[in-house]
Write a protein that holds these residues in place. Structure first.
Motif, PDB file in Angstrom:
ATOM      1  N   UNK A  32       0.726  -1.351  -0.342  1.00 51.16           N
ATOM      2  CA  UNK A  32      -0.428   0.368   0.212  1.00 51.16           C
ATOM      3  C   UNK A  32       1.075   0.990  -0.233  1.00 51.16           C
ATOM      4  N   UNK A  33       0.746   2.975  -0.432  1.00 50.86           N
ATOM      5  CA  UNK A  33       1.137   3.384  -0.730  1.00 50.86           C
ATOM      6  C   UNK A  33       1.053   3.857   0.576  1.00 50.86           C
ATOM      7  N   UNK A  34       2.091   4.131   1.761  1.00 45.87           N
ATOM      8  CA  UNK A  34       1.808   5.063   2.920  1.00 45.87           C
ATOM      9  C   UNK A  34       2.878   6.179   3.367  1.00 45.87           C
ATOM     10  N   UNK A  35       2.580   7.430   3.744  1.00 47.42           N
ATOM     11  CA  UNK A  35       3.975   8.117   3.861  1.00 47.42           C
ATOM     12  C   UNK A  35       3.914   7.744   4.700  1.00 47.42           C
ATOM     13  N   UNK A  36       5.003   8.148   5.867  1.00 43.82           N
ATOM     14  CA  UNK A  36       5.924   7.918   6.487  1.00 43.82           C
ATOM     15  C   UNK A  36       6.209   9.089   7.424  1.00 43.82           C
ATOM     16  N   UNK A  37       5.858   9.105   8.496  1.00 44.40           N
ATOM     17  CA  UNK A  37       5.666  10.310   9.566  1.00 44.40           C
ATOM     18  C   UNK A  37       7.371  10.676   9.813  1.00 44.40           C
ATOM     19  N   UNK A  38       7.566  11.896   9.926  1.00 44.81           N
ATOM     20  CA  UNK A  38       8.773  12.246  10.221  1.00 44.81           C
ATOM     21  C   UNK A  38       8.787  12.310  11.679  1.00 44.81           C
ATOM     22  N   UNK A  39      10.300  13.018  12.371  1.00 46.15           N
ATOM     23  CA  UNK A  39      10.550  12.820  13.675  1.00 46.15           C
ATOM     24  C   UNK A  39      10.213  15.126  13.494  1.00 46.15           C
TER      25      UNK A  39
END
Length: 337
Positions: A32-39
């Motif tokens: 799946x397309x998932x935009x990983x969160x960033x610190x």
């Protein structure tokens, strides 16, 4: 006419093959397309408390009769989901059944349970047969410490028992592979560092990300010397400098102890808000014929937290086991007089 029949037969054969292949692979995870969160400082955010509970009970090595089948079918997963639901229902019972066998263990709801069926047929995913490679002849001579569940252990010394039983360590892989409880991994990040706090045996791995080299080969520990970096959204952790003959690659760090040549390469990839795809490549050229890979998902669950792991404080097993063994020896000696 006969060529049309032949083409029809070939077409039906290809269709049947495609249907069969789809049936074998349809349980595999769908990308799946998932935009990983960033610190705030720009690294992929892996923070939180994660657990491998969903793969509790999944064998390390795949049963031989399953061959290269990595994933269960949808029908098989539905059956396992029904079993989990019944188990959850049983755990909520306040009293045991009148005809239940009496035991000394805690009530079922004290343990941890998978919340959804594990799709994999084994924790080992490579080689394709899902089984650990052959052990080298020299490695077979290493003594395997006594683990839990042995009611007649060899107890000449405390050193005959595993480091887990002695409340010392489960090693890196033993600390994340799914067992009956204590599968929490609390990940905390700061600029230049990732720290992973294991729930069971309460070890913290502080992993530098600044590219520094590994410590010298004369500096070794139970959990090794870890160095990390990011490859895209994946945290890659390479760990070396292990003490030899301490813990194994099995559950709770059990099994054949590994050597001083062990190198672990772990990969943590967040695939959705509540899931990390975890994998570890195990390379010990003094123990196994070739490297192999273990992989499974770890998840965030509502209300899950790392609990205190108090082991040494109540660990009377060493005294009881060793004193019991000495008593047996005295009794045997008395019979020979």
């Amino acid at each position: 006419m006969k060529y049309r029949v032949l083409i029809l037969i070939i077409g039906l054969g290809i269709f049947s093959w495609a249907v069969s292949l789809a049936a074998q692979t349809k349980a595999a995870p769908v990308a799946r397309s998932f935009a990983a969160p960033k610190t705030p400082w720009g690294d992929p955010d892996l923070q939180g408390t994660w657990t491998s509970d969903d793969c509790i009970g999944t064998p390390m090595n795949r049963p031989v009769n399953l061959g290269d089948k990595l994933y269960y079918t949808e029908q098989e997963l539905a059956q396992r989901e029904s079993t989990l639901a019944q188990q959850a229902k049983n755990d909520k019972q306040e009293f045991v059944a009148d005809n239940a066998r009496v035991g000394t263990g805690p009530p079922g709801h004290w343990g941890e349970r998978a919340r959804r069926p594990c799709k994999q047929t084994s924790l080992v995913v490579d080689p394709p047969n899902g089984r650990t490679p052959d052990v080298l002849p020299e490695a077979r001579t290493r003594p395997i410490p006594e683990g839990a569940g042995n009611n007649n252990p060899k107890a000449d010394s405390w050193e005959d028992f595993s480091y887990y039983i002695r409340c010392i360590s489960r090693g890196v892989t033993g600390s994340i592979f799914p067992v009956i409880y204590g599968n929490g991994q609390n990940i905390v990040q700061a600029p230049g560092f990732v720290t992973i706090l294991q729930e069971m045996v309460h070890e913290a791995r502080v992993i530098p990300l600044d590219g520094r080299p590994h410590a010298g080969s004369n500096i070794r520990s139970y959990m090794g010397d870890a160095r990390g970096h990011f490859e895209g959204n994946t945290l890659v952790v390479e760990t070396t400098n292990f003490l030899p003959n301490k813990t194994g690659i099995g559950l709770n760090g059990g099994g054949l102890p590994t050597s001083d040549a062990l190198k672990l390469t772990e990969r943590y990839t967040r695939t959705d808000p509540n899931t990390i795809a975890y994998e570890v490549m195990i390379d010990d050229p003094k123990t196994y014929a070739k490297p192999f890979k273990v992989a499974f998902p770890i998840t965030q669950e509502p209300g899950y937290q790392n609990f205190e792991y108090a082991c040494h404080e109540g660990n009377y097993a060493m005294f009881d086991s060793l004193s019991g063994a000495r008593a047996l020896e005295r009794a045997a000696a008395a019979k020979t007089k």
